[in-house]
Scaffold this motif. Structure first.
Motif, PDB file in Angstrom:
ATOM      1  N   VAL A  37      10.652  16.271 -49.292  1.00 20.55           N
ATOM      2  CA  VAL A  37       9.330  15.647 -49.289  1.00 20.55           C
ATOM      3  C   VAL A  37       9.245  14.702 -48.100  1.00 20.55           C
ATOM      4  N   ILE A  38       8.209  14.870 -47.296  1.00 22.95           N
ATOM      5  CA  ILE A  38       8.004  14.021 -46.119  1.00 22.95           C
ATOM      6  C   ILE A  38       6.846  13.067 -46.373  1.00 22.95           C
ATOM      7  N   ASP A  39       7.134  11.772 -46.396  1.00 21.50           N
ATOM      8  CA  ASP A  39       6.150  10.686 -46.530  1.00 21.50           C
ATOM      9  C   ASP A  39       5.475  10.667 -47.900  1.00 21.50           C
ATOM     10  N   ALA A  40       6.153  10.032 -48.845  1.00 19.48           N
ATOM     11  CA  ALA A  40       5.660   9.939 -50.225  1.00 19.48           C
ATOM     12  C   ALA A  40       4.617   8.831 -50.334  1.00 19.48           C
ATOM     13  N   ALA A  41       3.354   9.229 -50.187  1.00 24.83           N
ATOM     14  CA  ALA A  41       2.262   8.261 -50.067  1.00 24.83           C
ATOM     15  C   ALA A  41       1.382   8.218 -51.316  1.00 24.83           C
ATOM     16  N   HIS A  42       1.124   7.029 -51.799  1.00 18.66           N
ATOM     17  CA  HIS A  42       0.028   6.676 -52.705  1.00 18.66           C
ATOM     18  C   HIS A  42       0.091   7.210 -54.139  1.00 18.66           C
ATOM     19  N   ASP A  43       0.475   8.465 -54.362  1.00 22.97           N
ATOM     20  CA  ASP A  43       0.273   9.095 -55.668  1.00 22.97           C
ATOM     21  C   ASP A  43       1.503   9.927 -56.048  1.00 22.97           C
ATOM     22  N   ALA A  44       2.449   9.281 -56.708  1.00 27.03           N
ATOM     23  CA  ALA A  44       3.702   9.971 -57.061  1.00 27.03           C
ATOM     24  C   ALA A  44       3.450  11.138 -58.003  1.00 27.03           C
ATOM     25  N   ASP A  45       2.495  10.987 -58.916  1.00 27.61           N
ATOM     26  CA  ASP A  45       2.228  12.059 -59.886  1.00 27.61           C
ATOM     27  C   ASP A  45       1.694  13.309 -59.185  1.00 27.61           C
ATOM     28  N   LYS A  46       0.795  13.121 -58.238  1.00 24.31           N
ATOM     29  CA  LYS A  46       0.225  14.261 -57.523  1.00 24.31           C
ATOM     30  C   LYS A  46       1.292  14.979 -56.692  1.00 24.31           C
ATOM     31  N   ILE A  47       2.159  14.203 -56.052  1.00 25.09           N
ATOM     32  CA  ILE A  47       3.238  14.790 -55.255  1.00 25.09           C
ATOM     33  C   ILE A  47       4.220  15.519 -56.174  1.00 25.09           C
ATOM     34  N   ALA A  48       4.572  14.884 -57.302  1.00 19.44           N
ATOM     35  CA  ALA A  48       5.511  15.499 -58.249  1.00 19.44           C
ATOM     36  C   ALA A  48       4.953  16.805 -58.805  1.00 19.44           C
ATOM     37  N   GLN A  71       5.270   5.159 -52.369  1.00 20.07           N
ATOM     38  CA  GLN A  71       5.741   5.884 -53.556  1.00 20.07           C
ATOM     39  C   GLN A  71       7.141   6.487 -53.380  1.00 20.07           C
ATOM     40  N   ALA A  72       7.811   6.160 -52.275  1.00 17.02           N
ATOM     41  CA  ALA A  72       9.130   6.754 -52.031  1.00 17.02           C
ATOM     42  C   ALA A  72      10.138   6.429 -53.137  1.00 17.02           C
ATOM     43  N   PRO A  73      10.294   5.166 -53.547  1.00 17.45           N
ATOM     44  CA  PRO A  73      11.258   4.896 -54.622  1.00 17.45           C
ATOM     45  C   PRO A  73      10.898   5.584 -55.934  1.00 17.45           C
ATOM     46  N   ALA A  74       9.626   5.555 -56.306  1.00 13.69           N
ATOM     47  CA  ALA A  74       9.212   6.180 -57.570  1.00 13.69           C
ATOM     48  C   ALA A  74       9.518   7.670 -57.560  1.00 13.69           C
ATOM     49  N   LEU A  75       9.223   8.318 -56.445  1.00 11.67           N
ATOM     50  CA  LEU A  75       9.448   9.761 -56.362  1.00 11.67           C
ATOM     51  C   LEU A  75      10.944  10.071 -56.298  1.00 11.67           C
ATOM     52  N   ALA A  76      11.677   9.285 -55.525  1.00 15.67           N
ATOM     53  CA  ALA A  76      13.122   9.489 -55.419  1.00 15.67           C
ATOM     54  C   ALA A  76      13.800   9.311 -56.776  1.00 15.67           C
ATOM     55  N   ASP A  77      13.386   8.289 -57.515  1.00 10.57           N
ATOM     56  CA  ASP A  77      13.980   8.043 -58.828  1.00 10.57           C
ATOM     57  C   ASP A  77      13.643   9.170 -59.801  1.00 10.57           C
ATOM     58  N   ARG A  78      12.418   9.663 -59.730  1.00 17.77           N
ATOM     59  CA  ARG A  78      11.982  10.710 -60.645  1.00 17.77           C
ATOM     60  C   ARG A  78      12.808  11.990 -60.452  1.00 17.77           C
TER      61      ARG A  78
END
Length: 208
Positions: A37-48, A71-78
């Motif tokens: 994932v490149i540049d985890a911006a604004h919306d972790a749920d949408k990216i996930a 949203q990088a930490p949230a996505l990385a943790d998920r």
């Protein structure tokens, strides 16, 4: 499944006391089993949701302006994935995430791989001190963050940025790529190296 998935997320960018509404391009590169994932911006749920049940090899940050890393930490943790960032971005990263450091450093010449696709790290400072682009030769594409846009270089009017440096980075690292290389940007529409190459001198005269 396409080797490149594209998600647009919306939020704000804040720096030097100002805040602006922005739409960000989030890029997901890989195959049906694993992705970067490149540049985890604004919306972790949408990216996930776009990642689905695939393994995330890494969350890569082209630079550390808050609209690209919030949203990088949230996505990385998920997904149990490491966050990768060039160490020169530390002052910007710490403005957004003072209590969580990136997991690994991103350096010029590094090669990241997901789903059989290699992403070569191109160090392109200027928009910020440690801005990085990711070049996928077999896809004929480069992910430029905010270094190069459809129409010219990224902004250099704020803290930690330099116009002369971004021009050198674009000239030496990006405009030397094949002309048909697709430029997938941090904001806005894609372009190609060949479309931007003829405008270099015009940007320089405009920038000074």
């Amino acid at each position: 499944m396409s080797p490149v998935d594209h998600v647009v997320t919306s939020g704000t960018f804040s720096l030097d006391g100002g805040t602006w509404d922005v739409d960000n391009n989030v890029w997901i590169v890989g195959d049906d089993k694993e992705v970067i994932v490149i540049d985890a911006a604004h919306d972790a749920d949408k990216i996930a949701a776009a990642v689905g049940d695939r393994r995330v090899v890494a969350v890569v940050c082209t630079h550390a302006h808050d609209d690209h890393v919030n949203q990088a930490p949230a996505l990385a943790d998920r997904f149990g994935a490491p966050i990768l960032l060039n160490p020169a971005e530390a002052p910007l990263w710490e403005m957004t995430h003072p209590d969580r450091a990136p997991d690994r450093e991103l350096h010029d010449g590094d090669v990241l791989a997901a789903g059989g696709i290699d992403l070569r790290v191109l160090q392109t400072p200027g928009h910020s001190p440690g801005s990085s682009c990711l070049y996928a030769p077999e896809l004929g594409t480069v992910f430029t963050g905010d270094t190069l846009f459809n129409g010219g270089p990224g902004a250099t009017g704020r803290s930690f940025s330099s116009f002369d440096t971004i021009i050198d980075s674009i000239r030496e690292k990006l405009l030397t790529l094949p002309g048909d290389t697709v430029v997938r940007t941090g904001h806005g529409d894609p372009t190609t190296i060949g479309a931007e190459l003829p405008h270099l001198e015009e940007w320089i005269s405009r920038g000074h």
